[in-house]
Write a protein that holds these residues in place. Structure first.
Motif, PDB file in Angstrom:
ATOM      1  N   HIS A 116     137.295  66.070  96.694  1.00 20.16           N
ATOM      2  CA  HIS A 116     137.770  65.710  95.352  1.00 20.16           C
ATOM      3  C   HIS A 116     136.934  66.423  94.286  1.00 20.16           C
ATOM      4  CE1 HIS A 116     138.552  63.290  91.762  1.00 20.16           C
ATOM      5  NE2 HIS A 116     137.279  62.967  91.720  1.00 20.16           N
ATOM      6  N   HIS A 133     129.708  64.494  90.000  1.00 19.26           N
ATOM      7  CA  HIS A 133     130.022  63.288  89.225  1.00 19.26           C
ATOM      8  C   HIS A 133     130.307  62.057  90.084  1.00 19.26           C
ATOM      9  CE1 HIS A 133     134.270  64.271  90.006  1.00 19.26           C
ATOM     10  NE2 HIS A 133     134.562  63.046  89.604  1.00 19.26           N
ATOM     11  N   ASP A 134     130.819  62.262  91.295  1.00 18.55           N
ATOM     12  CA  ASP A 134     131.171  61.118  92.153  1.00 18.55           C
ATOM     13  C   ASP A 134     130.230  60.988  93.339  1.00 18.55           C
ATOM     14  OD1 ASP A 134     133.224  59.924  90.755  1.00 18.55           O
ATOM     15  OD2 ASP A 134     134.830  60.989  91.805  1.00 18.55           O
ATOM     16  N   ASP A 183     138.754  65.312  85.684  1.00 22.05           N
ATOM     17  CA  ASP A 183     138.777  64.183  86.624  1.00 22.05           C
ATOM     18  C   ASP A 183     140.020  63.329  86.425  1.00 22.05           C
ATOM     19  OD1 ASP A 183     137.599  62.668  88.678  1.00 22.05           O
ATOM     20  OD2 ASP A 183     136.652  61.302  87.243  1.00 22.05           O
TER      21      ASP A 183
END
Ligand SMILES: [Fe+2]
Length: 183
Positions: free
Chosen positions: A30, A64-65, A118
């Protein structure tokens, strides 16, 4: 994890950081899609005269994740990144779930670009603002109930409008900026 030599780690370095942390493979995929979309939007905006730190955007999009599997994953991720010396990246990702993207396109910053990319992605695919918003609304309604629908739909509409304005500013649709293999 050894010392990090750069403020803006590249794809391979980010992958290693996430693997060391234990980020699932699905989440890593992702982030690779989000990073690519963020980079394309950032490059286009830069061509249009917006000042942006592209390496910072790309590293932040990859990372970011990192803590996606935990609650308050953005804060947890930022704390970890700070601990390993990635202070700027930590600041960009710290509030990416609820961050309000600036209304004024000429003031778009690194956090805004990350959030835009995102919020147009599901898993490892670019789906555009409409489909992603529909997905978020359905998830939120399952969790909070129908009475949230109007408010969520209003927010979704304004995001779709915003992306449309951004595409006019960029002179190009986002789906035309990105490679086919992530659509
Ligand atoms: Fe994400």
């Amino acid at each position: 994890m050894g010392e990090i030599k750069t403020k803006y780690p590249n794809r391979e370095e980010c992958k290693k950081i996430m693997e060391d942390y234990g980020t699932p493979e699905r989440v890593i995929k992702h982030t690779e899609t989000v990073a690519l979309i963020a980079q394309k939007i950032a490059e286009r905006l830069k061509d249009k005269g917006i000042k942006l730190n592209i390496p910072l955007i790309v590293s932040s999009a990859y990372l970011h994740d990192i803590a996606r599997s935990e609650s308050k994953h953005d804060i947890k991720g930022a704390e970890y990144l700070k601990k390993i010396g990635l202070y700027e990246v930590a600041e960009v990702i710290r509030d990416h779930t609820f961050h309000k993207i600036t209304d004024n396109i000429s003031e778009i910053d690194e956090i805004d670009v990350l959030c835009l990319a995102d919020r147009m992605t599901i898993e490892d695919r670019f789906v555009g603002p409409e489909r992603r918003m529909e997905y978020i609304i359905n998830k939120a309604i399952l969790k909070f109930g129908e009475d949230k629908r109007d408010e969520l739909e209003e927010k979704a509409k304004s995001f779709v409008r915003y992306v449309h304005e951004l595409e006019i500013f960029m002179g190009k649709k986002i789906e035309d900026l990105i490679p086919n293999n992530i659509k």
